[in-house]
Design a protein around this motif. Sequence first.
Motif, PDB file in Angstrom:
ATOM      1  N   SER A  32       2.522  19.432 -48.172  1.00  0.00           N
ATOM      2  CA  SER A  32       1.775  20.663 -48.425  1.00  0.00           C
ATOM      3  C   SER A  32       2.627  21.666 -49.216  1.00  0.00           C
ATOM      4  N   TRP A  33       3.887  21.795 -48.830  1.00  0.00           N
ATOM      5  CA  TRP A  33       4.800  22.721 -49.511  1.00  0.00           C
ATOM      6  C   TRP A  33       4.936  22.331 -50.982  1.00  0.00           C
ATOM      7  N   ILE A  34       5.120  21.042 -51.225  1.00  0.00           N
ATOM      8  CA  ILE A  34       5.264  20.544 -52.592  1.00  0.00           C
ATOM      9  C   ILE A  34       3.983  20.781 -53.374  1.00  0.00           C
ATOM     10  N   ALA A  35       2.853  20.491 -52.755  1.00  0.00           N
ATOM     11  CA  ALA A  35       1.563  20.659 -53.438  1.00  0.00           C
ATOM     12  C   ALA A  35       1.323  22.108 -53.844  1.00  0.00           C
ATOM     13  N   LEU A  80       8.065  24.270 -60.117  1.00  0.00           N
ATOM     14  CA  LEU A  80       9.362  23.810 -59.645  1.00  0.00           C
ATOM     15  C   LEU A  80       9.501  22.298 -59.768  1.00  0.00           C
ATOM     16  N   ALA A  81      10.691  21.862 -60.124  1.00  0.00           N
ATOM     17  CA  ALA A  81      10.997  20.440 -60.244  1.00  0.00           C
ATOM     18  C   ALA A  81      11.457  19.898 -58.892  1.00  0.00           C
ATOM     19  N   ARG A  82      11.590  18.590 -58.841  1.00  0.00           N
ATOM     20  CA  ARG A  82      11.973  17.910 -57.600  1.00  0.00           C
ATOM     21  C   ARG A  82      13.229  18.495 -56.964  1.00  0.00           C
ATOM     22  N   ARG A  83      14.255  18.738 -57.783  1.00  0.00           N
ATOM     23  CA  ARG A  83      15.522  19.218 -57.229  1.00  0.00           C
ATOM     24  C   ARG A  83      15.350  20.571 -56.532  1.00  0.00           C
ATOM     25  N   ALA A  84      14.632  21.479 -57.157  1.00  0.00           N
ATOM     26  CA  ALA A  84      14.414  22.798 -56.555  1.00  0.00           C
ATOM     27  C   ALA A  84      13.567  22.687 -55.297  1.00  0.00           C
ATOM     28  N   LEU A  85      12.554  21.824 -55.333  1.00  0.00           N
ATOM     29  CA  LEU A  85      11.714  21.627 -54.152  1.00  0.00           C
ATOM     30  C   LEU A  85      12.528  21.024 -53.008  1.00  0.00           C
ATOM     31  N   GLU A  87      10.668  11.273 -49.148  1.00  0.00           N
ATOM     32  CA  GLU A  87       9.395  10.549 -49.165  1.00  0.00           C
ATOM     33  C   GLU A  87       8.293  11.408 -49.787  1.00  0.00           C
ATOM     34  N   ALA A  88       8.256  12.681 -49.423  1.00  0.00           N
ATOM     35  CA  ALA A  88       7.238  13.576 -49.978  1.00  0.00           C
ATOM     36  C   ALA A  88       7.483  13.819 -51.466  1.00  0.00           C
TER      37      ALA A  88
END
Length: 165
Positions: A55-58, A66-71, A87-88
């Motif tokens: 949910s946070w990523i979405a 934001l890119a993967r590293r920041a997330l 995994e998320a």
Amino acid sequence: MARKILLDALTGQARSRKELADKLAKKDVPAELATRLLDRFTEVGLIDDEAFARSWIASRQPGKGLARRALAQELRRKGVDDEVAKEALDEIDPDDEEQAARQLVRKKLRSLRNVDRTVATRRLAGMLARKGYPAGMAFAVVRSELDDHGFGEGDDPGDAGDGFH
């Protein structure tokens, strides 16, 4: 009382187990009671760090670009286990990530019309770096967008051998 603190904290937005544990500790709820309640809330599905991470990523990836590293850094700060976060994050489509970078660059380009290509490249790549994009992707996207928009034809810092690769 502790149960109400948890329910209130979960109203309106998902939270990680660590965030809820911190909230209970801040309200001086005894550690043993907090652990028991957190375990029970997890057992019945009210606390789910995997769902929280997705949910946070979405919400943060498209909205903030934001890119993967920041997330990953944000999820770590929220107390989400690295493996759960990975995994998320693996669910993010690389094409979506690149498209988000392109959107950010296009939006910022409007304010850079009065600078030369070298300065624009540096500023745009820096913006993407702060959002967690890897340098290779950042410079590829910036070069492509600058070319597509006919921006300041001329030498590109990536071609000048100054370490921007």
